[in-house]
Design an enzyme around this catalytic site. Sequence first.
Site, short mmCIF file in Angstrom:
data_model
loop_
_atom_site.label_atom_id
_atom_site.label_comp_id
_atom_site.label_asym_id
_atom_site.label_seq_id
_atom_site.Cartn_x
_atom_site.Cartn_y
_atom_site.Cartn_z
N LEU A 278 7.84 -57.46 -6.20
CA LEU A 278 8.29 -57.91 -5.07
C LEU A 278 7.69 -57.89 -3.80
O LEU A 278 7.02 -56.92 -3.89
CB LEU A 278 10.03 -57.22 -5.33
CG LEU A 278 10.78 -57.86 -6.21
CD1 LEU A 278 12.01 -56.81 -6.04
CD2 LEU A 278 11.44 -59.11 -6.12
N ASP A 279 7.87 -58.80 -2.99
CA ASP A 279 7.21 -58.60 -1.65
C ASP A 279 7.83 -57.63 -0.90
O ASP A 279 9.05 -57.30 -1.20
CB ASP A 279 7.38 -59.99 -0.83
CG ASP A 279 6.52 -61.16 -1.57
OD1 ASP A 279 5.77 -61.07 -2.30
OD2 ASP A 279 7.17 -62.34 -1.29
N PRO A 280 7.03 -57.20 0.08
CA PRO A 280 7.83 -56.02 0.80
C PRO A 280 8.96 -56.32 1.64
O PRO A 280 9.86 -55.54 1.65
CB PRO A 280 6.66 -55.52 1.91
CG PRO A 280 5.48 -55.99 1.15
CD PRO A 280 5.54 -57.34 0.50
#
Length: 319
Positions: free
Chosen positions: A48-50
């Site tokens: 998951l992206d930050p």
Amino acid sequence: MTRRPRTRFRKLDGILLLDKPRGLSSNQALQRVRHLFQAEKAGHTGSLDPLATGLLPVCFGEATKIAGGLLGARKAYDTVARLGIVTDTDDAEGQPLRERPVPLLDIPILDAALTGLTGRILQRPPVYSALKRGGEPLYAKARRGETIEVEPREVDVHAFRLQSAADLLDRGEPLLRLHVECGSGTYVRSLVRDLGEVLGCGAHVAELRRLWVDPFREPRLWTLEALQALAERGRHCLDACLLPIEAGMTAWPVVVLNEEQARRLAYGQGVDGGFTARGAVAAFDRAGRALGLGQVDESGQLRPQRLFAWACSQPPGPH
């Protein structure tokens, strides 16, 4: 200066359904969880992206052997698209590249645009992504200022629906609240970017939350704060959060082995069981314990692929 005691890691098997917080990379979240559980081995099943929050399945110990299968699972997200601004990362973490006025839009126009991005489509992944070229992630090349051409690829978008356009239609912020269900390799950032282009104004992801990943359709998620509180109460409280490995194996067809067949599999031998399933399967013993993953060929013979340590510890039968 007092040194912190080194973590004494332990063997631990199971699956944790982590609610990843915003601001951490998936690997940073993984390492925090690994140290909380003091687990020797851990891996996650899809980054998951930050910026993103939500479900990040974490596999401990022997469960890492099924992580690759979970990577290809169907997933669902809720996202907020901000119209009118394109960024270099296709989300709010990036630098604005251009800004355009948002045209007058209505529900039929929005629904038509979303329908056009649903199904089996060609999608160009973001330049800032973990995809590798020459053994190096694209985001590393992008950060150095290299010019990168990313080839489009086919992905499956099972659902791309409007949840609310109230912000936009009430002449507030130009925001769209959207729901996405997609297959492996699909980037929600790319979907939102392409939606903005279809609408003629550009767009980027302002918020993103992963709701579920097959086979965890109704997950009980654990935040880092909740896990920390449980760790302070004792290891047994923390371990109670884990799902058994079997909970992550429902996506594979199941073959059930008797004691002798299980011994042959443990010894690396093929098992002639007249199995009707074909391809990748989950092998279980008659007590319902998972033994690992195998492959059934066209003749119905089962061959071992990735067996769990307890399956391999069985003494071989005659051969």
